[in-house]
Design an enzyme around this catalytic site. Structure first.
Site, PDB file in Angstrom:
ATOM      1  N   VAL A   1      -5.562  37.004  65.327  1.00 55.07           N
ATOM      2  CA  VAL A   1      -4.729  37.933  64.553  1.00 55.07           C
ATOM      3  C   VAL A   1      -4.545  37.431  63.115  1.00 55.07           C
ATOM      4  O   VAL A   1      -3.755  37.986  62.358  1.00 55.07           O
ATOM      5  CB  VAL A   1      -3.337  38.134  65.228  1.00 55.07           C
ATOM      6  CG1 VAL A   1      -3.494  38.781  66.594  1.00 55.07           C
ATOM      7  CG2 VAL A   1      -2.566  36.810  65.340  1.00 55.07           C
ATOM      8  N   ASP A   2      -5.299  36.373  62.752  1.00 51.97           N
ATOM      9  CA  ASP A   2      -5.012  35.683  61.492  1.00 51.97           C
ATOM     10  C   ASP A   2      -5.675  36.303  60.254  1.00 51.97           C
ATOM     11  O   ASP A   2      -5.369  35.910  59.123  1.00 51.97           O
ATOM     12  CB  ASP A   2      -5.392  34.190  61.603  1.00 51.97           C
ATOM     13  CG  ASP A   2      -6.844  33.957  62.015  1.00 51.97           C
ATOM     14  OD1 ASP A   2      -7.715  34.758  61.646  1.00 51.97           O
ATOM     15  OD2 ASP A   2      -7.108  32.942  62.705  1.00 51.97           O
TER      16      ASP A   2
ATOM     17  N   HIS B   1      -6.553  42.037  69.206  1.00 56.77           N
ATOM     18  CA  HIS B   1      -5.132  41.762  69.428  1.00 56.77           C
ATOM     19  C   HIS B   1      -4.276  42.085  68.209  1.00 56.77           C
ATOM     20  O   HIS B   1      -3.167  41.570  68.069  1.00 56.77           O
ATOM     21  CB  HIS B   1      -4.944  40.296  69.857  1.00 56.77           C
ATOM     22  CG  HIS B   1      -5.523  40.006  71.214  1.00 56.77           C
ATOM     23  ND1 HIS B   1      -5.910  38.762  71.632  1.00 56.77           N
ATOM     24  CD2 HIS B   1      -5.781  40.824  72.249  1.00 56.77           C
ATOM     25  CE1 HIS B   1      -6.388  38.828  72.861  1.00 56.77           C
ATOM     26  NE2 HIS B   1      -6.325  40.074  73.259  1.00 56.77           N
TER      27      HIS B   1
ATOM     28  N   CYS C   1       5.959  50.534  64.254  1.00 59.22           N
ATOM     29  CA  CYS C   1       7.225  50.949  64.840  1.00 59.22           C
ATOM     30  C   CYS C   1       7.190  50.662  66.337  1.00 59.22           C
ATOM     31  O   CYS C   1       6.242  51.063  67.024  1.00 59.22           O
ATOM     32  CB  CYS C   1       7.425  52.448  64.567  1.00 59.22           C
ATOM     33  SG  CYS C   1       8.864  53.108  65.417  1.00 59.22           S
TER      34      CYS C   1
ATOM     35  N   GLY D   1     -15.857  30.047  70.203  1.00 57.07           N
ATOM     36  CA  GLY D   1     -14.500  29.506  70.127  1.00 57.07           C
ATOM     37  C   GLY D   1     -13.481  30.249  70.968  1.00 57.07           C
ATOM     38  O   GLY D   1     -12.327  30.388  70.566  1.00 57.07           O
ATOM     39  N   THR D   2     -13.916  30.720  72.121  1.00 58.26           N
ATOM     40  CA  THR D   2     -12.947  31.358  73.017  1.00 58.26           C
ATOM     41  C   THR D   2     -13.052  30.740  74.408  1.00 58.26           C
ATOM     42  O   THR D   2     -14.147  30.408  74.869  1.00 58.26           O
ATOM     43  CB  THR D   2     -13.129  32.901  73.081  1.00 58.26           C
ATOM     44  OG1 THR D   2     -12.265  33.427  74.090  1.00 58.26           O
ATOM     45  CG2 THR D   2     -14.560  33.315  73.368  1.00 58.26           C
TER      46      THR D   2
END
Ligand code: APR
Length: 241
Positions: free
Chosen positions: A102-103, A118, A126, A184-185
């Site tokens: 999420v970065d 994600h 909202c 990288g997961t």
């Protein structure tokens, strides 16, 4: 370190699909959920903070945590792994990048059309209506200018569904690609972890880049046991040569 057969497969590929996880940002210093939290947040378990229930119970606390995370990520920089993926997109006819992160570091490195599985740490939406809100009012707990409900970071929390568009686009890309890279997961969290299976079922070459090979790597065609920031630039250099 890089198998020439993988480079050849990339050279012949019509469509390359890449899935990234927290490991691709490790060398940018972005702490993952599974790592110990620092300072004030040490005593909290992220798996309990990143839930709709925690937000409904104490939105102020959750906003404090997210502001701290936003500051950390804003101070981080994309690393050579992120830049190599932005370059890879220019070297193949079609390229799809799906990230669980999420970065926003892929975008800052120049990647376009990133599918954010994600969500994004810096977006707000909202909590009642679900829609993205571009300008969040400056408040401890900002509220939706439309309906007055609490705004929240636009990330997918534990127990929440992946946005339909992200899910559909990434499943279609995994089914269509000729080469799939899992970078990288830990490949533990579904449905993202299932993308490599879809690619494999549709006869793509599948490769993993991870300094700690996952349990799933036996089913893949290639395993590059190395850090993303080292392996991705090498792979892309070999392809460009
Ligand atoms: N380069 C490549 N891989 C690395 C590196 C590195 N420098 N350092 C660590 N790794 C690998 C680890 O070996 C591990 O397999 O990155 C992986 C990180 O795994 P997770 O922390 O489980 O991250 P991820 O797979 O992205 O998690 C998926 O779970 O925590 C939730 O929602 C969160 O998006 C996240 C999801």
């Amino acid at each position: 370190m890089i198998d020439p057969a993988l480079v050849a497969a990339l050279r012949d590929a019509r469509h390359v699909c890449v899935l990234t996880g927290a490991g691709v940002s490790a060398e940018s210093g972005v702490p993952t959920f599974r790592e110990a939290q620092q300072g004030l947040w040490e005593k909290y378990d992220p798996q309990q903070l990143a839930t709709p229930e925690a937000f409904e119970e104490d939105p102020k606390l959750i906003w404090q945590w997210y502001r701290w995370r936003r500051e950390l990520v804003a101070a981080a920089r994309p690393n050579p792994g992120h830049f190599a993926l932005a370059r890879l997109a220019e070297l193949v006819p079609r390229f799809t990048l799906v990230t669980q992160n999420v970065d926003g570091l892929h975008q800052r490195a120049g990647s376009n059309d990133v599918i954010e599985f994600h969500g994004n740490l810096f977006d707000n939406r909202c909590h009642a209506e679900g829609r993205l809100v571009e300008h969040a009012p400056d408040a401890e707990v900002p509220v939706c200018p439309g309906c007055g409900a609490n705004l929240r970071p636009a990330v997918v929390w534990f127990g929440e569904a992946i946005p339909d568009d992200a899910l559909n686009e990434s499943f279609a890309a995994a089914a269509d690609c000729d080469v799939f890279l899992s970078v990288g997961t830990s490949s533990l969290v579904y449905p993202a972890a299932g993308l490599a299976d879809i690619a494999k079922e549709n006869r793509a070459m599948v490769a993993e880049i991870n300094p700690n090979p996952t349990m799933r790597v036996d089913g893949y065609d290639f395993s590059i046991v190395a850090k993303a920031a080292a392996a991705l630039p090498k792979l892309v250099e070999s392809l460009a040569a």
